[in-house]
Design an enzyme around this catalytic site. Sequence first.
Site, mmCIF file in Angstrom:
data_model
loop_
_atom_site.group_PDB
_atom_site.id
_atom_site.type_symbol
_atom_site.label_atom_id
_atom_site.label_comp_id
_atom_site.label_asym_id
_atom_site.label_seq_id
_atom_site.Cartn_x
_atom_site.Cartn_y
_atom_site.Cartn_z
ATOM 1 N N GLU A 60 0.791 -1.147 0.381
ATOM 2 C CA GLU A 60 0.008 0.094 -0.040
ATOM 3 C C GLU A 60 0.921 1.066 -0.108
ATOM 4 O O GLU A 60 0.369 1.983 0.784
ATOM 5 C CB GLU A 60 -1.283 -0.259 1.039
ATOM 6 C CG GLU A 60 -2.334 -0.917 1.367
ATOM 7 C CD GLU A 60 -2.968 -1.504 2.073
ATOM 8 O OE1 GLU A 60 -2.886 -0.423 3.062
ATOM 9 O OE2 GLU A 60 -3.762 -1.764 2.355
ATOM 10 N N GLU B 15 -6.130 -10.302 -1.050
ATOM 11 C CA GLU B 15 -6.962 -10.557 0.573
ATOM 12 C C GLU B 15 -8.352 -9.932 0.157
ATOM 13 O O GLU B 15 -8.871 -9.448 0.708
ATOM 14 C CB GLU B 15 -6.540 -9.434 0.935
ATOM 15 C CG GLU B 15 -4.781 -9.015 1.463
ATOM 16 C CD GLU B 15 -4.773 -7.885 2.363
ATOM 17 O OE1 GLU B 15 -5.166 -6.909 2.135
ATOM 18 O OE2 GLU B 15 -3.503 -7.647 1.708
HETATM 19 C C1 XIL Z 1 -5.028 -6.022 9.191
HETATM 20 C C2 XIL Z 1 -5.194 -7.360 9.227
HETATM 21 O O1 XIL Z 1 -6.517 -8.106 9.421
HETATM 22 C C3 XIL Z 1 -5.647 -7.089 10.919
HETATM 23 O O2 XIL Z 1 -5.850 -8.309 11.946
HETATM 24 C C4 XIL Z 1 -4.497 -6.430 11.932
HETATM 25 O O3 XIL Z 1 -4.023 -6.201 12.746
HETATM 26 C C5 XIL Z 1 -3.537 -5.255 10.506
HETATM 27 O O4 XIL Z 1 -3.948 -5.731 8.961
HETATM 28 N N1 XIL Z 1 -4.201 -4.487 3.796
HETATM 29 C C6 XIL Z 1 -3.603 -5.436 4.300
HETATM 30 C C7 XIL Z 1 -3.243 -6.057 5.250
HETATM 31 O O5 XIL Z 1 -2.627 -5.577 4.118
HETATM 32 O O6 XIL Z 1 -2.684 -7.020 5.978
HETATM 33 C C8 XIL Z 1 -4.603 -6.048 6.615
HETATM 34 O O7 XIL Z 1 -4.517 -6.631 7.168
HETATM 35 C C9 XIL Z 1 -5.719 -5.287 5.717
HETATM 36 C C10 XIL Z 1 -5.599 -4.341 4.837
#
Ligand code: XIL
Length: 356
Positions: free
Chosen positions: A157, A273
């Site tokens: 990101e 994701e």
């Molecule tokens: C989130 C997780 O779901 C949480 O448990 C953690 O505390 C923070 O990160 N984009 C991403 C992921 O790349 O790593 C994120 O996940 C959600 C958004």
Amino acid sequence: MLNRRAFLRNAAATGAWLGVGMSGPAQAQTEGLRALAMRRNLAYGCATATDQLKDADFASALVREAGLLVAEYEMKRNAVERTRGHYDFAGGDALLNFAKAQGMALRGHTLVWFTSNPDWLPEAVKTSRDETLLTAYVNTMVRHYRGALHSWDVVNEAIDPTAGRSDGLRPCFWLEAFGPSYIDLAFQAARAADPSARLVYNDQGCEGGTEANHKFRAATLSFLEGALKRGVPIDALGLQGHLQAFGPPVDQKKLRVFLENVRALGLRILVTEHDVDDSGGSRDSAVRDQAVADASRRFLDVVFEAGGVDAVLTWGLSDRYLEQAGFLKFAPRRLPLDSALKRKPMWQAMARSLAG
Ligand code: XIL
């Protein structure tokens, strides 16, 4: 290794199905998304956490459905290097051991991000501007898991066109301290630590059908082109795949053109994701489930058509471990299995998309 009795008990409890084709309730299916993805020479998997593996029924479903895991949070820097210089690999190692024991793979997530860092890090970077605060961490993590992982999300990101920079990058403490080259530094350190590792740039924003998504795709393509021209060792683009069931639909034509352009750069594609937010629409869970399934399929059909896909992961396997945010009037249903580990229309949609 999960014992056979637990696995079969769970298979029965979750209405196990046999066969492959989606020919409805009469046709049982034992094959999970794991097998369906392998037929397409790609991996299906999901994010998980070590505490979820203690749930035997969930672990059985995970082994049936997933061939690839990623740590939801246990391989993030705020879990690994809580105290400067002291590394805690326990969570990642436990997930890797589970994956190996079940014939699964594990991917690394994530090395350099603007958030999920230990509290001491941003200040240390700002005051010292010491690049080893980035490169030493990447080196330590990649060497610890050298040769053992499916792929690494090296930088996560880093793009945000709404910030107004000409390079489309997201302002953050890394960028302020080291300039845009922090991204190059991260990938070069990862490549040096494990020449065989598959290195991924991971982001969210390229998927949707809004003008903001269109600008995001343009900024991402420009970033990737520039990085590859500089010789930055990026092997693949990770599309996080966070969709909205009741928001603007995926613009399949624009997504298709974008993915063709990414593939033309010689990059592989991962969906890293995937989930579909079902808030903002009907309270009827059947209506929400179908909208989630439709959004997933609209997206995945275009991704698979573009080719060059190494993996599709959902950000969790079952709704069982999703948190219900305070503003939500109902439990979220964003994932392929419901909280009872039963396959939902999203599972069927993903299976159909995988089956082509
Ligand atoms: C989130 C997780 O779901 C949480 O448990 C953690 O505390 C923070 O990160 N984009 C991403 C992921 O790349 O790593 C994120 O996940 C959600 C958004």
